[in-house]
Motif scaffolding. Structure first.
Motif, PDB file in Angstrom:
ATOM      1  N   ALA A   1       0.835  -1.200   0.000  1.00  0.00           N
ATOM      2  CA  ALA A   1       0.000   0.000   0.000  1.00  0.00           C
ATOM      3  C   ALA A   1       0.869   1.250   0.000  1.00  0.00           C
ATOM      4  N   LEU A   2       0.377   2.281  -0.663  1.00  0.00           N
ATOM      5  CA  LEU A   2       1.029   3.579  -0.649  1.00  0.00           C
ATOM      6  C   LEU A   2       0.539   4.372   0.558  1.00  0.00           C
TER       7      LEU A   2
ATOM      8  N   ASP B   1      -1.108   7.341   6.351  1.00  0.00           N
ATOM      9  CA  ASP B   1       0.123   6.914   7.025  1.00  0.00           C
ATOM     10  C   ASP B   1       0.997   8.139   7.236  1.00  0.00           C
ATOM     11  N   ASP B   2       1.254   8.482   8.496  1.00  0.00           N
ATOM     12  CA  ASP B   2       2.047   9.679   8.796  1.00  0.00           C
ATOM     13  C   ASP B   2       3.455   9.605   8.229  1.00  0.00           C
ATOM     14  N   ALA B   3       3.940   8.398   7.947  1.00  0.00           N
ATOM     15  CA  ALA B   3       5.291   8.240   7.400  1.00  0.00           C
ATOM     16  C   ALA B   3       5.256   7.917   5.904  1.00  0.00           C
ATOM     17  N   GLY B   4       4.120   8.135   5.270  1.00  0.00           N
ATOM     18  CA  GLY B   4       3.968   7.779   3.862  1.00  0.00           C
ATOM     19  C   GLY B   4       4.806   8.631   2.935  1.00  0.00           C
TER      20      GLY B   4
ATOM     21  N   ILE C   1       0.178  15.389   2.083  1.00  0.00           N
ATOM     22  CA  ILE C   1      -0.683  16.555   1.915  1.00  0.00           C
ATOM     23  C   ILE C   1      -0.171  17.609   2.883  1.00  0.00           C
ATOM     24  N   VAL C   2       0.187  18.771   2.351  1.00  0.00           N
ATOM     25  CA  VAL C   2       0.831  19.810   3.151  1.00  0.00           C
ATOM     26  C   VAL C   2       0.156  21.153   2.874  1.00  0.00           C
ATOM     27  N   THR C   3       0.547  22.153   3.631  1.00  0.00           N
ATOM     28  CA  THR C   3      -0.003  23.499   3.437  1.00  0.00           C
ATOM     29  C   THR C   3       1.040  24.491   2.957  1.00  0.00           C
ATOM     30  N   ASP C   4       2.275  24.016   2.722  1.00  0.00           N
ATOM     31  CA  ASP C   4       3.311  24.909   2.221  1.00  0.00           C
ATOM     32  C   ASP C   4       4.004  24.261   1.018  1.00  0.00           C
TER      33      ASP C   4
ATOM     34  N   PRO D   1      -2.120  16.635   7.335  1.00  0.00           N
ATOM     35  CA  PRO D   1      -2.276  17.376   8.596  1.00  0.00           C
ATOM     36  C   PRO D   1      -3.407  16.783   9.434  1.00  0.00           C
ATOM     37  N   ASP D   2      -3.350  17.016  10.745  1.00  0.00           N
ATOM     38  CA  ASP D   2      -4.338  16.442  11.654  1.00  0.00           C
ATOM     39  C   ASP D   2      -5.760  16.840  11.283  1.00  0.00           C
TER      40      ASP D   2
END
Length: 242
Positions: A22-23, A55-58, A62-65, A28-29
């Motif tokens: 799986a990928l 997965d937090d280590a994926g 998805i980011v905001t910057d 973000p929370d």
């Protein structure tokens, strides 16, 4: 009995192939808590057979910057997707940016809070960027590194590829600053571009198809400073239909 086995075989062949690893997709929370990923990821997996899980280590994020490509927004916050040069990750990116992917995002009704939007027309107006780079150096770097494909200006107006937009044309676009700041993450640049301290090394099994471009963040700031001072191309008024 044979009919039942045949139906089972057809059902399994039509189902996604979960044999592949799986990928992972980090987010973000506030996105994870909203339930959006639980809504869109299974739908992508069922459509393509590529399993994507939160997965937090994926490797996907998805980011905001920046860098990243805008994929959806909520309450004035724009969320960007970062991917690596991997066919399955690019498939997810393409799906998320497609009309089907956008409709899937916007069909999600969060249990609380505002809905997500995959439309960015309202984000066209922005504050003028603050530029601190050396524009003269940026011109030299643009000609040396980007002039192989892009027309930079009168200096190389007879060069460049016909299918590649010129710098003045790119400068005329509403999101020109993001395009230049993040160019190394936008196809086809990841296949041959290295930014010191930012991009991962090239995969030895997939060497760059052309002579690689190697720059620093300081070089990038200089290029953006050069483009900022550039006269944008006049593309004329939008076409009017009657």
């Amino acid at each position: 009995m044979r009919f039942a086995l045949l139906c089972l075989s057809l059902a399994l062949s039509a189902s996604p192939s979960w044999g592949q690893e799986a990928l992972g997709l980090a987010s973000p929370d506030e996105v994870a808590r909203s339930g959006l990923l639980k809504h869109i990821l299974p739908r992508f997996s069922l459509k393509t057979g590529i399993r994507v899980v939160a997965d937090d280590a994926g490797p996907m994020q998805i980011v905001t910057d920046a860098p990243g490509e805008p994929v959806f927004q909520r309450d004035g916050t724009i969320y960007l997707l970062r991917t690596e040069d991997d066919p399955r990750q690019q498939r997810f990116r393409d799906w998320l940016l497609s009309e089907i992917g956008k409709r899937t995002v916007e069909s999600f009704q969060p249990p609380e809070g505002a809905p997500f939007s995959a439309s960015f027309e309202v984000a066209a107006a922005s504050v003028a960027p603050v530029v601190s780079g050396n524009a003269a150096l940026g011109e030299k770097l643009s000609l040396a590194h980007c002039g192989r494909c892009h027309v930079i200006g009168p200096q190389n107006r007879m060069n460049g590829l016909g299918s590649t937009p010129s710098f003045p044309v790119l400068r005329s676009l509403p999101d020109w600053n993001n395009r230049f700041q993040q160019f190394y993450a936008l196809n086809p640049h990841p296949a041959f571009t290295q930014v010191e301290g930012v991009t991962p090394p090239f995969n030895p099994e997939r060497p760059p198809p052309i002579h690689p471009v190697s720059i620093t963040l300081g070089d990038l700031e200089a290029i953006v400073a050069f483009v900022t001072a550039m006269q944008a191309a006049d593309l004329g008024a939008p076409l009017q239909f009657q």
